[in-house]
Design a protein around this motif. Structure first.
Motif, PDB file in Angstrom:
ATOM      1  N   PHE A 196     -33.801  19.192  20.331  1.00 36.05           N
ATOM      2  CA  PHE A 196     -34.278  18.009  19.860  1.00 36.05           C
ATOM      3  C   PHE A 196     -33.362  17.268  19.265  1.00 36.05           C
ATOM      4  O   PHE A 196     -32.806  17.631  18.021  1.00 36.05           O
ATOM      5  N   LEU A 197     -32.873  15.957  19.735  1.00 32.12           N
ATOM      6  CA  LEU A 197     -31.876  15.201  18.712  1.00 32.12           C
ATOM      7  C   LEU A 197     -32.466  14.154  18.009  1.00 32.12           C
ATOM      8  O   LEU A 197     -32.129  13.874  16.974  1.00 32.12           O
ATOM      9  N   GLY A 198     -33.743  13.627  18.419  1.00 34.61           N
ATOM     10  CA  GLY A 198     -34.686  12.702  17.576  1.00 34.61           C
ATOM     11  C   GLY A 198     -36.037  12.867  17.697  1.00 34.61           C
ATOM     12  O   GLY A 198     -36.626  13.184  18.963  1.00 34.61           O
ATOM     13  N   THR A 199     -36.809  13.138  16.669  1.00 30.08           N
ATOM     14  CA  THR A 199     -38.237  13.359  16.837  1.00 30.08           C
ATOM     15  C   THR A 199     -38.951  12.320  16.089  1.00 30.08           C
ATOM     16  O   THR A 199     -40.114  12.642  15.639  1.00 30.08           O
ATOM     17  N   GLY A 200     -38.659  11.422  15.590  1.00 32.63           N
ATOM     18  CA  GLY A 200     -39.141  10.438  14.954  1.00 32.63           C
ATOM     19  C   GLY A 200     -39.970   9.367  15.719  1.00 32.63           C
ATOM     20  O   GLY A 200     -39.925   9.235  17.030  1.00 32.63           O
ATOM     21  N   ALA A 201     -40.723   8.613  15.082  1.00 30.24           N
ATOM     22  CA  ALA A 201     -41.487   7.533  16.093  1.00 30.24           C
ATOM     23  C   ALA A 201     -41.334   6.024  15.460  1.00 30.24           C
ATOM     24  O   ALA A 201     -41.242   5.755  14.307  1.00 30.24           O
ATOM     25  N   GLN A 258     -35.343  11.417   7.562  1.00 29.45           N
ATOM     26  CA  GLN A 258     -35.708  12.996   8.259  1.00 29.45           C
ATOM     27  C   GLN A 258     -35.437  13.096   9.783  1.00 29.45           C
ATOM     28  O   GLN A 258     -35.032  14.131  10.103  1.00 29.45           O
ATOM     29  N   ARG A 259     -35.852  11.891  10.539  1.00 25.17           N
ATOM     30  CA  ARG A 259     -35.977  11.949  11.777  1.00 25.17           C
ATOM     31  C   ARG A 259     -35.309  10.745  12.490  1.00 25.17           C
ATOM     32  O   ARG A 259     -35.621   9.639  11.900  1.00 25.17           O
ATOM     33  N   THR A 298     -34.586   8.446  15.901  1.00 25.66           N
ATOM     34  CA  THR A 298     -35.472   8.179  17.142  1.00 25.66           C
ATOM     35  C   THR A 298     -35.281   9.131  18.452  1.00 25.66           C
ATOM     36  O   THR A 298     -34.416   9.893  18.396  1.00 25.66           O
ATOM     37  N   SER A 299     -36.298   8.747  19.330  1.00 26.72           N
ATOM     38  CA  SER A 299     -36.554   9.750  20.272  1.00 26.72           C
ATOM     39  C   SER A 299     -35.159  10.228  21.125  1.00 26.72           C
ATOM     40  O   SER A 299     -34.861   9.304  21.867  1.00 26.72           O
ATOM     41  N   SER A 300     -34.948  11.321  21.407  1.00 29.11           N
ATOM     42  CA  SER A 300     -34.041  11.936  22.142  1.00 29.11           C
ATOM     43  C   SER A 300     -34.291  13.510  22.170  1.00 29.11           C
ATOM     44  O   SER A 300     -34.412  14.247  21.327  1.00 29.11           O
ATOM     45  N   MET A 301     -33.938  14.202  23.387  1.00 27.98           N
ATOM     46  CA  MET A 301     -33.984  15.462  23.624  1.00 27.98           C
ATOM     47  C   MET A 301     -33.049  16.064  24.817  1.00 27.98           C
ATOM     48  O   MET A 301     -32.965  15.045  25.681  1.00 27.98           O
ATOM     49  N   ILE A 302     -32.654  17.273  25.022  1.00 31.18           N
ATOM     50  CA  ILE A 302     -31.714  17.497  25.645  1.00 31.18           C
ATOM     51  C   ILE A 302     -32.420  19.010  26.318  1.00 31.18           C
ATOM     52  O   ILE A 302     -32.908  19.786  25.620  1.00 31.18           O
ATOM     53  N   VAL A 303     -32.621  18.972  27.657  1.00 26.03           N
ATOM     54  CA  VAL A 303     -32.974  20.173  28.417  1.00 26.03           C
ATOM     55  C   VAL A 303     -31.655  20.792  28.919  1.00 26.03           C
ATOM     56  O   VAL A 303     -31.054  20.188  29.777  1.00 26.03           O
ATOM     57  N   ASN A 304     -31.246  22.064  28.412  1.00 27.62           N
ATOM     58  CA  ASN A 304     -30.181  22.652  28.743  1.00 27.62           C
ATOM     59  C   ASN A 304     -30.557  23.598  29.914  1.00 27.62           C
ATOM     60  O   ASN A 304     -30.933  24.604  29.659  1.00 27.62           O
ATOM     61  N   LEU A 305     -29.709  23.156  30.826  1.00 27.95           N
ATOM     62  CA  LEU A 305     -29.966  24.052  32.258  1.00 27.95           C
ATOM     63  C   LEU A 305     -28.639  24.548  32.826  1.00 27.95           C
ATOM     64  O   LEU A 305     -28.638  25.047  33.922  1.00 27.95           O
ATOM     65  N   GLU A 364     -38.350  19.404  14.718  1.00 29.26           N
ATOM     66  CA  GLU A 364     -37.636  18.457  13.836  1.00 29.26           C
ATOM     67  C   GLU A 364     -36.284  18.236  14.673  1.00 29.26           C
ATOM     68  O   GLU A 364     -35.874  18.759  15.416  1.00 29.26           O
ATOM     69  N   ASP A 365     -35.523  17.246  13.935  1.00 32.55           N
ATOM     70  CA  ASP A 365     -34.417  16.834  14.446  1.00 32.55           C
ATOM     71  C   ASP A 365     -33.384  18.319  14.207  1.00 32.55           C
ATOM     72  O   ASP A 365     -33.387  18.984  13.455  1.00 32.55           O
ATOM     73  N   PHE A 366     -32.790  18.510  15.657  1.00 28.07           N
ATOM     74  CA  PHE A 366     -31.939  19.901  15.699  1.00 28.07           C
ATOM     75  C   PHE A 366     -32.715  21.021  15.934  1.00 28.07           C
ATOM     76  O   PHE A 366     -32.218  22.066  16.165  1.00 28.07           O
TER      77      PHE A 366
END
Length: 312
Positions: free
Chosen positions: A5-10, A16-17, A19-26, A297-299
């Motif tokens: 999770f790179l960003g978990t805020g709204a 603390q957070r 904005t939104s971004s997440m990586i799926v590591n395949l 949380e972020d990271f």
């Protein structure tokens, strides 16, 4: 498969957070790195990880609100500066192509790699030998999608002793059998993969939802998933605000997880009104409905291994 999770805020970044971004590591599955949403300063967050922008080969955008897309122009440009040459595919709602191409044109941003932009509708939007990605429209204040990533069944475990007893020599023929291929021996006999391998193993399923109120589409996307990633912008006490702004409470997220019979829930997109000391309360509210709740949380870094979600 891993999740970062790179960003978990709204709505907007906080101390603390992001904005939104997440990586799926395949990468372990040879599928590359898939990004879901790219809020403002996502590339800054990437600098604090080991993931290089050029390694990201797919980006999935849930909707066109700024906290989910304002990081895209900078990321796309930096991917060129940092040696990106391989094709990048972006999937998103109608309008994403116009926004990206207009921004790149007006800023005269030159890309060193092929960029493909796919404007999506409900249904299957991607399929290869390993994965199927499908989507449904959720209930937000603008068009917003959720994604379901399904790994296709994996070949059964190779029964080495049985293969050797069948006359297969040690070496590359064993690997072919493990990969589901039948092989011909030197004496002309055929050894069938199905005879020397166990039952196929189930792949994993992950549902990644954009911003949404509680809705049946979210439950359908998450049905029997191993992991559900669901926004939880509000707590139960602020449920009226959640409905007004097209968002979910932690209770809504847990309800969706429970009704979909998922194995684990990761809640993200947390309002800045909640301080670090409040996160335990959010988690307890979620656990009252669905026991296996994690608040990202972020990271935050998770791994799916042996059918269990492990926080690293």
């Amino acid at each position: 498969m891993e999740l970062l999770f790179l960003g978990t805020g709204a709505g907007m970044p906080s101390k603390q957070r992001n904005t939104s971004s997440m990586i799926v590591n395949l990468s372990a599955e040879q599928g590359g790195y898939w990004m879901f949403d790219c809020g403002e300063a996502t590339q800054h967050q990437l600098l604090r990880t080991s993931i290089k922008p050029r390694k990201i080969n797919k980006i999935f955008i849930t909707h066109l609100h700024g906290d989910h897309i304002f990081g895209l122009p900078g990321f796309l440009g930096s991917r060129s500066f940092l040696g990106g040459e391989d094709e990048l595919i972006i999937y998103g709602p109608v309008g994403i192509k116009e926004w990206i191409t207009t921004t790149l044109r007006l800023t005269k941003t030159h890309l060193t790699y092929p960029l493909k932009i796919v404007e999506i509708e409900e249904g299957v939007i991607f399929e290869d030998d390993q994965f199927i990605v499908s989507t449904q429209e959720l209930q937000h204040v603008i068009q917003c999608f959720g994604f379901r990533i399904e790994q296709k069944p994996l070949p059964g475990k190779l029964l080495v002793d049985r293969a050797l007893e069948s006359g297969v020599p040690k070496g590359p023929l064993l690997k072919k059998l493990k990969d589901g291929e039948d092989v011909e021996l030197a004496d002309g006999r055929i050894v069938y993969s199905r005879d020397v391998t166990g039952e196929p193993q189930n792949g994993f399923t992950v549902a990644v939802l954009g911003d949404t109120k509680y809705c049946s589409a979210a439950v359908e996307l998450a049905e029997e998933a191993d992991i559900l990633i669901h926004e939880a912008t509000f707590d139960i006490e602020t449920g009226d605000l959640a409905k007004e702004y097209g968002h979910s409470t932690i209770g809504d997220a847990a309800r969706t997880a429970n009704e979909a019979n998922v194995k684990a829930l990761i809640a993200n997109h947390i309002s800045a009104r909640f301080m670090p000391a409040d996160i335990g309360i959010l988690q307890e509210q979620g656990k009252a409905v669905f026991p296996n709740v994690h608040i990202a949380e972020d990271f935050s870094h998770f791994e799916w291994k042996n059918e269990q979600l492990i926080k690293k």
